[in-house]
Every structure is written in C-alpha cells, then in structure tokens.
Design an enzyme around this catalytic site. Structure first.
Site, short mmCIF file in Angstrom:
data_model
loop_
_atom_site.label_atom_id
_atom_site.label_comp_id
_atom_site.label_asym_id
_atom_site.label_seq_id
_atom_site.Cartn_x
_atom_site.Cartn_y
_atom_site.Cartn_z
N CYS A 35 0.81 -1.38 0.07
CA CYS A 35 -0.15 -0.14 -0.18
C CYS A 35 0.85 1.44 -0.07
O CYS A 35 0.40 2.27 -0.22
CB CYS A 35 -0.93 0.19 1.23
SG CYS A 35 -0.04 0.20 2.89
N CYS A 104 -2.38 -2.71 8.95
CA CYS A 104 -2.27 -1.26 9.17
C CYS A 104 -1.79 -1.37 10.66
O CYS A 104 -0.87 -0.91 10.90
CB CYS A 104 -3.35 -0.54 8.87
SG CYS A 104 -4.38 -0.84 7.53
FE1 FES Z 1 -1.73 0.13 4.20
FE2 FES Z 1 -3.50 0.87 5.84
S1 FES Z 1 -3.88 0.39 3.73
S2 FES Z 1 -1.24 0.78 6.33
#
Ligand code: FES
Length: 144
Positions: A35, A104
């Site tokens: 991400c 996360c």
């Molecule tokens: Fe990667 Fe939240 S989407 S840390």
C-alpha cells in the site's frame, strides 16, 4: 453496520502523540510495500521505561488510528512489556479493524519493535533477535 469502530474513528480524527521527538533514544521506521504506507515511531527511554513516544504516519486512516492507539498502550511501559505488544492487542484496543485493514496494525507492532531495536543497537545492549519477531522479514514474504 459501520465499517470502523468509534474508537478507530476517534483515534483517526484526534490522533494522540503525533509528532517528532528530538534526540529520541530509539527510532523505528517501517513501511508496507503493497500500500506504500509508512510509519515512524520515536521513543524516549529512561531506565528501560518508555517515558515519551511520538509517531508520524504517512498512511491510511487505520494506520493512523493504529499508531495512535499503540503509542497510548506503550507510554510509561517497561521495554519488556513494550516488546510484547502485538498487532492483535492494538486491534482489540481499537474494538477491531476490518480484515483487509489488519496489516495497518501490523505496521504499528513493527515500528515499535524496530524503534526498541534501534535503541538497543545505539546503546550496545545485547539482545536476542527472537525478541523482535515482527522484524523477521523472511516471514513477511511468506504471508499472502
Ligand atoms: Fe496500508 Fe493501511 S492500507 S497501512
């Protein structure tokens, strides 16, 4: 049903302990390659106790809420307890995260362990790498 708990929304909107500690005793920075989110944790340590902690997170709302909650959980704690903090404990303290957002909270666990390791390294304190299970990156590649 709301996707995010009240606690997640609260810590996302009013994150605790945001910022930088000048002359921090330990700094940990980790990221998630998928991400692209990055989390940085600063620790002030006195006598093996985390006396202050701050974070900077360039990432999603769940990462911000996880960092905020994680800093609250470790403040004032001895390093032995700090190293036991798991992403599961952070998630539980937030009253849960959606499954696709659990990574996360993993960032918070990793960033904290990396900051404690940095403190040990800087001060020549001996440790067993097994104390930092979340920093075993071979393990990361096995996941999903
Ligand atoms: Fe990667 Fe939240 S989407 S840390």
């Amino acid at each position: 049903m709301a996707l995010y708990s009240e606690k997640v929304m609260d810590h996302f909107r009013n994150p605790r302990n945001v910022g930088v500690i000048e002359n921090a005793d330990g700094i940990g920075e980790v990221g998630n390659a998928k991400c692209g989110d990055i989390m940085k944790i600063y620790l002030k340590i006195d006598d093996d106790i985390v006396t202050d902690v701050k974070f900077e997170t360039f990432g999603c709302g769940s990462a911000i809420a996880s960092s905020s909650m994680a800093t609250e959980l470790i403040k004032g704690q001895p390093l032995s307890e700090v190293l036991k903090l798991t992403n599961k404990a952070v998630t539980e303290a937030l009253d849960g995260l959606p499954a696709h957002k659990l990574h996360c909270s993993v960032l918070a666990e990793e960033a904290i362990q990396s900051a404690v390791k940095d403190y040990y390294d800087k001060n020549g304190i001996a440790y067993d790498p097994a104390q930092f299970p979340s920093l075993d990156h071979d393990h990361d590649h096995e996941e999903e």
